[in-house]
Write a protein that holds these residues in place. Structure first.
Motif, PDB file in Angstrom:
ATOM      1  N   VAL A 117       0.552  -1.018  -0.158  1.00 32.24           N
ATOM      2  CA  VAL A 117       0.110   0.146  -0.032  1.00 32.24           C
ATOM      3  C   VAL A 117       1.075   1.380   0.246  1.00 32.24           C
ATOM      4  N   ASP A 118       1.978   1.724   0.810  1.00 33.30           N
ATOM      5  CA  ASP A 118       2.942   2.215   0.458  1.00 33.30           C
ATOM      6  C   ASP A 118       3.205   2.776  -0.249  1.00 33.30           C
ATOM      7  N   GLU A 119       4.120   1.602  -1.120  1.00 33.52           N
ATOM      8  CA  GLU A 119       4.452   2.483  -2.491  1.00 33.52           C
ATOM      9  C   GLU A 119       3.226   1.796  -3.491  1.00 33.52           C
ATOM     10  N   TYR A 120       1.877   1.792  -3.133  1.00 32.07           N
ATOM     11  CA  TYR A 120       1.544   2.256  -4.599  1.00 32.07           C
ATOM     12  C   TYR A 120       0.604   3.602  -4.524  1.00 32.07           C
ATOM     13  N   LEU A 121       0.505   3.627  -3.651  1.00 34.02           N
ATOM     14  CA  LEU A 121       0.399   5.194  -2.517  1.00 34.02           C
ATOM     15  C   LEU A 121       0.939   6.660  -3.674  1.00 34.02           C
ATOM     16  N   ILE A 122       1.917   5.866  -3.469  1.00 34.56           N
ATOM     17  CA  ILE A 122       2.945   7.144  -3.783  1.00 34.56           C
ATOM     18  C   ILE A 122       2.360   8.301  -5.165  1.00 34.56           C
ATOM     19  N   ASP A 123       2.666   7.545  -6.169  1.00 35.54           N
ATOM     20  CA  ASP A 123       2.099   8.031  -7.498  1.00 35.54           C
ATOM     21  C   ASP A 123       1.119   8.265  -7.828  1.00 35.54           C
ATOM     22  N   ARG A 124      -0.373   7.642  -6.961  1.00 36.43           N
ATOM     23  CA  ARG A 124      -1.214   7.692  -7.796  1.00 36.43           C
ATOM     24  C   ARG A 124      -3.095   8.217  -7.220  1.00 36.43           C
ATOM     25  N   ARG A 125      -3.483   8.645  -7.671  1.00 35.92           N
ATOM     26  CA  ARG A 125      -4.820   9.716  -6.688  1.00 35.92           C
ATOM     27  C   ARG A 125      -5.808   8.543  -6.263  1.00 35.92           C
ATOM     28  N   ILE A 126      -5.912   8.358  -5.445  1.00 32.90           N
ATOM     29  CA  ILE A 126      -6.559   6.903  -4.531  1.00 32.90           C
ATOM     30  C   ILE A 126      -8.407   8.050  -4.251  1.00 32.90           C
ATOM     31  N   TYR A 127      -9.565   7.407  -5.558  1.00 30.49           N
ATOM     32  CA  TYR A 127     -10.955   8.452  -5.120  1.00 30.49           C
ATOM     33  C   TYR A 127     -11.834   7.745  -4.978  1.00 30.49           C
ATOM     34  N   LYS A 128     -12.150   6.195  -4.168  1.00 29.35           N
ATOM     35  CA  LYS A 128     -12.589   5.592  -3.509  1.00 29.35           C
ATOM     36  C   LYS A 128     -11.814   4.487  -2.842  1.00 29.35           C
ATOM     37  N   LEU A 129     -12.845   3.644  -1.742  1.00 34.39           N
ATOM     38  CA  LEU A 129     -11.972   2.717  -1.181  1.00 34.39           C
ATOM     39  C   LEU A 129     -13.197   1.603  -1.265  1.00 34.39           C
ATOM     40  N   VAL A 130     -13.262   0.715  -1.202  1.00 28.28           N
ATOM     41  CA  VAL A 130     -14.528  -0.381  -1.509  1.00 28.28           C
ATOM     42  C   VAL A 130     -14.584  -1.485  -0.392  1.00 28.28           C
ATOM     43  N   ALA A 131     -14.983  -2.119   0.420  1.00 29.95           N
ATOM     44  CA  ALA A 131     -14.837  -2.926   1.006  1.00 29.95           C
ATOM     45  C   ALA A 131     -15.996  -3.661   0.764  1.00 29.95           C
ATOM     46  N   ASP A 132     -16.201  -5.771  -0.054  1.00 28.43           N
ATOM     47  CA  ASP A 132     -17.193  -6.536  -0.104  1.00 28.43           C
ATOM     48  C   ASP A 132     -17.299  -7.529   0.919  1.00 28.43           C
ATOM     49  N   GLY A 133     -18.379  -7.977   1.269  1.00 27.11           N
ATOM     50  CA  GLY A 133     -18.619  -8.990   1.678  1.00 27.11           C
ATOM     51  C   GLY A 133     -19.230  -9.779   2.450  1.00 27.11           C
ATOM     52  N   THR A 134     -20.365  -9.797   3.023  1.00 24.16           N
ATOM     53  CA  THR A 134     -21.600 -11.089   3.535  1.00 24.16           C
ATOM     54  C   THR A 134     -22.727  -9.497   3.192  1.00 24.16           C
ATOM     55  N   GLU A 135     -23.451  -9.789   3.554  1.00 24.94           N
ATOM     56  CA  GLU A 135     -24.624  -8.637   3.996  1.00 24.94           C
ATOM     57  C   GLU A 135     -24.504  -8.060   6.017  1.00 24.94           C
ATOM     58  N   ASP A 136     -24.495  -9.051   6.501  1.00 26.72           N
ATOM     59  CA  ASP A 136     -23.866  -9.154   7.977  1.00 26.72           C
ATOM     60  C   ASP A 136     -22.573  -8.636   8.402  1.00 26.72           C
ATOM     61  N   ASP A 137     -21.587  -9.047   7.417  1.00 24.52           N
ATOM     62  CA  ASP A 137     -20.442  -8.391   7.549  1.00 24.52           C
ATOM     63  C   ASP A 137     -20.645  -6.753   7.246  1.00 24.52           C
ATOM     64  N   ILE A 138     -21.443  -6.347   6.234  1.00 22.09           N
ATOM     65  CA  ILE A 138     -20.683  -5.023   5.556  1.00 22.09           C
ATOM     66  C   ILE A 138     -21.987  -4.665   6.898  1.00 22.09           C
ATOM     67  N   ARG A 139     -22.816  -4.940   7.304  1.00 22.08           N
ATOM     68  CA  ARG A 139     -23.654  -3.912   8.548  1.00 22.08           C
ATOM     69  C   ARG A 139     -22.894  -3.915  10.016  1.00 22.08           C
ATOM     70  N   LYS A 140     -22.206  -4.529  10.308  1.00 27.51           N
ATOM     71  CA  LYS A 140     -20.573  -4.822  11.083  1.00 27.51           C
ATOM     72  C   LYS A 140     -20.395  -4.017  10.588  1.00 27.51           C
ATOM     73  N   ILE A 141     -19.633  -4.056   9.728  1.00 28.39           N
ATOM     74  CA  ILE A 141     -18.189  -2.702   9.888  1.00 28.39           C
ATOM     75  C   ILE A 141     -19.199  -1.382   9.130  1.00 28.39           C
TER      76      ILE A 141
END
Length: 243
Positions: A117-141
């Motif tokens: 991640v440290d290296e990846y972020l050096i020269d990239r603009r990140i517009y969105k972070l996404v987390a995928d999982g079960t419906e129950d996992d998403i409710r919890k997070i």
């Protein structure tokens, strides 16, 4: 002005735009301001712009973090701050939920587990972070993130996903930006969608339209209901309002 979401709205379940819907959009695109508004990145929306021949129209990508006129003029460009990305990743890791996490930049996406991640972020603009999982996992997070200070609000286009963009970014402000540039009042705007991240824009518009396949919360807040995405709902709305 007509604003339409993409997945579950413009596209059918086969991720295609029907020939009838294409024809209807092409028949009005030179007479109205037509906007594609999505959680997708522009790299993923651009093929649809070409398919529909949308000249001098607008795309709202990453839920509003990136707004561009289809002639290439960038109107908004707001990536996530690196510190926020690290905080989101730390919260997700500490939750110990089995979520698959992705970072989205302007030309694609990458799974966090596949990179430094440290290296990846050096020269990239990140517009969105996404987390995928079960419906129950998403409710919890989502409950966990709700109580964390300075974390941007999260939304979702699917019940099995959360999406985070920069603080204050949303589809409504992006739509307002396009409308003001075009001297269009909210009362003159039609917004069509199916997911949670469409609710605010449906409430903002003079006419908010939910697809028949929309989430329950979206249907409840809509002024009218269109046919579902597999039955040319967008074409039906165009025929009803603009033909």
């Amino acid at each position: 002005m007509m604003v339409t979401d993409i997945d579950g709205t413009l596209l059918n379940d086969d991720q295609r735009i029907s020939d009838h819907t294409k024809d209807m959009i092409r028949s009005v695109k030179d007479d109205i301001v037509f906007v594609l508004a999505s959680a997708r990145g522009y790299y993923s929306i651009e093929p649809l712009v070409k398919e529909l021949a949308l000249d001098d129209q607008y795309v709202i990508a990453f839920n509003g973090a990136y707004v561009i006129n289809t002639d290439g003029r960038i109107l908004n460009d707001v990536p996530l701050e690196r510190e926020i990305i690290y905080r989101l990743l730390a919260v997700i890791k500490d939750s110990e939920l089995p979520l698959k996490v992705y970072l989205y930049h302007q030309s694609g996406r990458v799974a966090v587990d596949d990179i430094d991640v440290d290296e990846y972020l050096i020269d990239r603009r990140i517009y969105k972070l996404v987390a995928d999982g079960t419906e129950d996992d998403i409710r919890k997070i989502r409950l966990i993130l709700k109580d964390v200070d300075d974390i941007p609000g999260v939304t979702s286009s699917l019940s099995t996903r959360i999406e985070a963009v920069a603080k204050g970014i949303n589809k409504v402000d992006a739509i307002r930006m396009v409308a003001e540039m075009s001297d269009i009042l909210p009362s003159q705007i039609v917004c069509v969608g199916d997911g949670e991240n469409d609710i605010e824009m449906l409430r903002y518009a003079g006419l908010g339209v939910s697809m028949a396949n929309g989430q329950k919360e979206v249907i409840r807040c809509a002024d009218i209901i269109a046919a579902d995405n597999n039955n040319d709902g967008i074409a039906g709305i165009i025929d009803l309002l603009f033909m």
